[in-house]
Design an enzyme around this catalytic site. Structure first.
Site, PDB file in Angstrom:
ATOM      1  N   HIS A 203     -82.741  -6.662 -57.440  1.00 46.90           N
ATOM      2  CA  HIS A 203     -83.114  -7.725 -56.505  1.00 46.90           C
ATOM      3  C   HIS A 203     -84.580  -7.519 -56.127  1.00 46.90           C
ATOM      4  O   HIS A 203     -85.097  -6.404 -56.152  1.00 46.90           O
ATOM      5  CB  HIS A 203     -82.209  -7.617 -55.269  1.00 46.90           C
ATOM      6  CG  HIS A 203     -82.343  -8.722 -54.278  1.00 46.90           C
ATOM      7  ND1 HIS A 203     -83.393  -8.809 -53.385  1.00 46.90           N
ATOM      8  CD2 HIS A 203     -81.536  -9.784 -54.005  1.00 46.90           C
ATOM      9  CE1 HIS A 203     -83.219  -9.869 -52.617  1.00 46.90           C
ATOM     10  NE2 HIS A 203     -82.112 -10.482 -52.970  1.00 46.90           N
TER      11      HIS A 203
ATOM     12  N   GLN B  46     -74.462  -5.296 -52.863  1.00 44.22           N
ATOM     13  CA  GLN B  46     -73.424  -6.062 -53.548  1.00 44.22           C
ATOM     14  C   GLN B  46     -72.194  -5.225 -53.877  1.00 44.22           C
ATOM     15  O   GLN B  46     -71.206  -5.759 -54.385  1.00 44.22           O
ATOM     16  CB  GLN B  46     -73.988  -6.657 -54.841  1.00 44.22           C
ATOM     17  CG  GLN B  46     -75.090  -7.664 -54.633  1.00 44.22           C
ATOM     18  CD  GLN B  46     -74.610  -8.939 -53.958  1.00 44.22           C
ATOM     19  OE1 GLN B  46     -73.442  -9.298 -54.040  1.00 44.22           O
ATOM     20  NE2 GLN B  46     -75.507  -9.631 -53.282  1.00 44.22           N
TER      21      GLN B  46
ATOM     22  N   LYS C 194     -73.151  -9.029 -46.055  1.00 41.64           N
ATOM     23  CA  LYS C 194     -72.547  -9.024 -47.388  1.00 41.64           C
ATOM     24  C   LYS C 194     -71.118  -8.491 -47.360  1.00 41.64           C
ATOM     25  O   LYS C 194     -70.410  -8.573 -48.358  1.00 41.64           O
ATOM     26  CB  LYS C 194     -73.364  -8.151 -48.346  1.00 41.64           C
ATOM     27  CG  LYS C 194     -74.830  -8.501 -48.452  1.00 41.64           C
ATOM     28  CD  LYS C 194     -75.083  -9.739 -49.267  1.00 41.64           C
ATOM     29  CE  LYS C 194     -76.579  -9.880 -49.560  1.00 41.64           C
ATOM     30  NZ  LYS C 194     -76.890 -11.124 -50.288  1.00 41.64           N
TER      31      LYS C 194
ATOM     32  N   ASP D  41     -78.999   0.958 -53.949  1.00 38.64           N
ATOM     33  CA  ASP D  41     -78.848  -0.316 -53.243  1.00 38.64           C
ATOM     34  C   ASP D  41     -77.385  -0.745 -53.366  1.00 38.64           C
ATOM     35  O   ASP D  41     -76.930  -1.149 -54.430  1.00 38.64           O
ATOM     36  CB  ASP D  41     -79.782  -1.349 -53.883  1.00 38.64           C
ATOM     37  CG  ASP D  41     -79.580  -2.764 -53.349  1.00 38.64           C
ATOM     38  OD1 ASP D  41     -78.711  -2.963 -52.474  1.00 38.64           O
ATOM     39  OD2 ASP D  41     -80.290  -3.674 -53.825  1.00 38.64           O
TER      40      ASP D  41
ATOM     41  N   CYS E 177     -83.313 -14.392 -56.210  1.00 41.36           N
ATOM     42  CA  CYS E 177     -84.231 -13.285 -55.883  1.00 41.36           C
ATOM     43  C   CYS E 177     -84.096 -12.156 -56.898  1.00 41.36           C
ATOM     44  O   CYS E 177     -84.139 -10.969 -56.552  1.00 41.36           O
ATOM     45  CB  CYS E 177     -83.985 -12.766 -54.463  1.00 41.36           C
ATOM     46  SG  CYS E 177     -84.375 -13.957 -53.182  1.00 41.36           S
TER      47      CYS E 177
END
Length: 540
Positions: free
Chosen positions: A253, A333, A356, A330, A494
Site C-alpha cells: 500500500h 488487511q 479495518k 503491515d 492506493c
C-alpha cells in the site's frame, strides 16, 4: 433460535402451525444455511433430508409450533416427511428465495472439501468455546446491513477499505461518552479513573489479541499510516544513514512506500523492492538476494490490500533477522481475517487500523518490541509522554506513553477494544474458515463470466477479489454494481505499483467479510454477468 432449541421443541401433530416470515427465514438459515440463494431448495431438500435425518427432524419439530397469526401456515400435505419438506420449500419460495444465479440447478458452490450439514469437529465440539458460525445471527449485530441503497438491500463488499461496526462497538463508544468521558492519567476524580481504566483495558485487549508479551508494547495511533510514519520518523531517523538500504515488496500500500521514500530522500538511503510472480506472491529467493551488509530495515504487508495475497510473513521475518535487519509487518488487511501472533512472527513492529477490523475510524495500534521502543527517541513531544520538563532538559516516559503525546483518541481506543473482544467471541478460526469458503465460491463464480480477468491469483489469499472486465472501465462496473445496492471499491486502491505490475491502472475490488453471504455473492456475480452480456449483445 439455535439447533438445540429446535431439538427441545415438541411437535403438536394436530396443530396447523403458522410461522412468521422471520421464523421461516431463521429456520431456513439454520437448517439449510449451506444452500446459497442460487440453488433450488425444493429440488434439493428431500435428498439432503434423507442423508441428514437430524435436520429433517428439527424441521418437522419446528413446523409443528404455532407462530405469527399473520403468516401463511406451513401445513403438511400428508403425514410423510417428504411432504413436510415440500411444504417448507413452497413456503420458502413465497419469501423470495428464488434462485439468483440462473444456473438451472447446477452450482459451483459445493466445494470438494465441504458437504452440506458437515461441521468441522473443532467448531461443533461441545467443549469448544465458540459456537458454530452462523452468518445470519452475526448479521443482526450490524445495524447498517439493514440499509437500502437505490431501493435495494445494501451489499457491503468494500471491507478492505473499511469494515462496518457491530452494535456492541457503537454502544461501547456511546457508553463512554455517557458515563466515563474524561481525560486520562492525570486527574484524581472518578471519571478520570473510569476513563483511564477503560483506555488501559483496551490496550490490554490489543496486546492479548496480537499475543504480545506485554501491554507496554502497544502504542495507540490514528491507524496504520500513522503507525508506519511513527517508525519511519522515530526509529528510522535514528538508525538509517546514507547508503543504508530498506527493503519493501511490490505488494505494498502507498502507506508502506511513501514514508520510506521520504526517509531515503532525507538520509540518502536506498529503497529496494522484492518482486512478485504472476500470481502475486513474493518470490522468496529474489527477496533474499536483495539483502546486503547495508540492509537495516524490511517493511512488508502480511496481506495485500489490492490482491489479497497472504505473504509468507514468518519466513520473510526470519530471513531479514538472519541478515541483521529489523522488520515491520503491515497487518492492516490481515487482522480481520486470521489469527495474529506477533511472538510467533518475531517481527519488531506490527501495525494495524481499527476501522479495518470492525472498530472505529481514527484509531489503530503499533506493537513494538520493548527494547526497540525504549531505545527509540519519541517522534512527537507534548503532554502525557514526559516524566519531567525544564527549560534545559526533558525526561521521557518509557513506552508506550513516550509515543502518545497529548490527548489521544480515548473513546475510539475503547471502541477498538470492544471490536477485538467481539472478534474473540466469534473465534478467528471460525471467521477464517467461513471467509475462505466464501472466497472460493466467489472466485468460481467470477471466473464463469466471459471477459473478466482476476488480478492476483496466489494460492494463499485472504478474501479480496480484484478484477477488470473487458470493454468497461472500473468506474462503469462500480457504478453498475452501486445501482444494484452493491458497494465495491474501483480504482487503484492506493497500491498503484502492484496493479501496474499486472498491466492495469485500476481494478474493481469486491472484498469480503464474515457478515457477507453466498446469496450476496450470487447477486454480485449476476450483476456483473448481466453487464457483460449487455455489452456482448450490443456488439451483435
Amino acid at each position: 433460535m439455535t439447533t438445540s432449541d429446535l431439538d427441545n421443541r415438541h411437535a403438536s401433530p394436530s396443530a396447523a402451525p403458522a410461522l412468521s416470515a422471520e421464523q421461516l427465514e431463521r429456520m431456513a438459515n439454520e437448517l439449510f444455511s449451506v444452500l446459497p440463494g442460487g440453488n433450488d431448495v425444493a429440488a434439493m431438500t428431500a435428498q439432503q433430508a434423507a442423508e441428514h435425518p437430524r435436520a429433517l427432524n428439527c424441521a418437522t419439530r419446528l413446523a409443528g409450533q404455532p407462530g405469527s397469526a399473520e403468516a401463511a401456515p406451513i401445513v403438511p400435505d400428508a403425514p410423510g416427511e417428504d411432504e413436510m419438506l415440500k411444504a417448507l420449500a413452497r413456503q420458502m419460495k413465497t419469501l423470495d428465495h428464488a434462485p439468483l444465479n440462473g444456473m438451472s440447478g447446477s452450482s459451483f458452490y459445493f466445494l470438494d472439501e465441504i458437504r452440506p450439514f458437515d461441521l468441522h469437529p473443532e467448531v461443533s465440539s461441545p467443549g469448544n468455546a465458540h459456537p458454530p458460525f452462523d452468518v445470519h445471527a452475526v448479521r443482526r449485530d450490524f445495524p447498517i446491513l439493514r440499509e437500502r441503497v437505490n431501493g435495494r438491500p445494501l451489499i457491503w463488499l468494500d471491507n478492505a477499505a473499511t469494515t462496518q461496526k457491530p452494535q456492541c462497538v457503537i454502544d461501547r463508544i456511546a457508553h463512554f461518552y455517557q458515563h466515563e468521558n474524561s481525560n486520562i492519567h492525570r486527574a484524581a476524580h472518578e471519571l478520570a479513573a473510569r476513563a483511564t481504566d477503560a483506555y488501559e483495558a483496551a490496550r490490554d485487549t490489543v496486546a492479548r489479541f496480537l499475543h504480545a508479551p506485554s501491554s507496554d508494547e502497544i502504542v495507540f495511533v490514528r491507524g496504520t499510516t500513522e503507525a508506519i510514519n511513527l517508525v519511519a520518523k522515530s526509529w528510522g531517523r535514528q538508525h538509517i544513514d546514507k547508503d543504508d538500504e530498506i527493503i519493501i515488496t511490490w505488494l505494498e500500500h502507498h502507506a508502506n512506500i511513501v514514508p520510506w521514500q521520504q526517509l531515503c530522500v532525507e538520509t540518502g538511503a536506498r529503497l529496494r523492492v522484492a518482486p512478485v510472480d504472476d500470481d502475486g506472491q513474493v518470490l522468496l529467493d529474489e527477496y533474499e538476494k536483495l539483502f546486503s551488509s547495508r540492509t537495516r530495515l524490511v517493511a512488508f504487508t502480511q496481506v495485500s490490500n489490492a490482491l489479497g495475497t497472504v505473504t509468507p510473513a514468518r519466513q520473510m521475518v526470519e530471513i531479514a533477522h538472519r541478515h541483521g535487519a529489523r522488520v515491520l509487518v503491515d497487518g492492516a488487511q490481515a487482522v480481520s481475517h486470521m489469527r495474529v501472533d506477533v511472538q510467533a512472527l518475531d517481527c519488531d513492529w506490527y501495525v494495524f487500523s481499527g476501522h479495518k477490523i470492525f472498530g472505529p475510524t481514527g484509531i489503530g495500534a503499533v506493537y513494538g518490541k520493548r527494547d526497540v521502543f525504549n531505545g527509540t527517541a519519541p517522534w512527537q513531544g507534548g503532554g502525557n509522554m514526559i516524566k519531567d520538563v525544564t527549560f534545559e532538559h526533558t525526561q521521557y516516559h518509557q513506552a508506550p506513553t513516550r509515543f502518545e503525546a497529548g490527548t489521544g483518541n480515548i473513546a475510539d481506543a475503547v471502541g477498538l477494544g470492544a471490536a477485538l473482544e467481539y472478534m474473540e467471541k466469534l473465534g478467528m478460526e471460525n471467521v477464517g474458515r467461513y471467509e475462505h469458503e466464501l472466497l472460493v465460491y466467489a472466485t468460481r463464480g467470477l471466473k464463469t463470466i466471459p471477459g473478466l480477468r482476476l488480478i492476483g491469483t496466489a494460492a494463499d489469499k485472504a478474501s479480496v477479489l480484484s478484477f477488470v472486465l473487458e470493454g468497461f472501465t472500473t468506474e462503469e462496473v462500480g457504478s453498475a454494481l452501486n445501482k444494484a445496492g452493491i458497494a465495491v471499491r474501483s480504482g487503484h486502491h492506493c497500491a498503484q505499483p502492484i496493479l501496474r505490475r499486472f498491466g492495469v491502472e485500476g481494478s474493481v475490488r469486491p472484498s469480503l467479510a464474515f457478515y457477507n453471504t453466498f446469496q450476496e455473492v450470487d447477486v454480485l456475480v449476476e450483476t456483473v454477468r448481466t453487464l457483460q452480456s449487455r455489452s456482448t449483445n450490443l456488439k451483435y
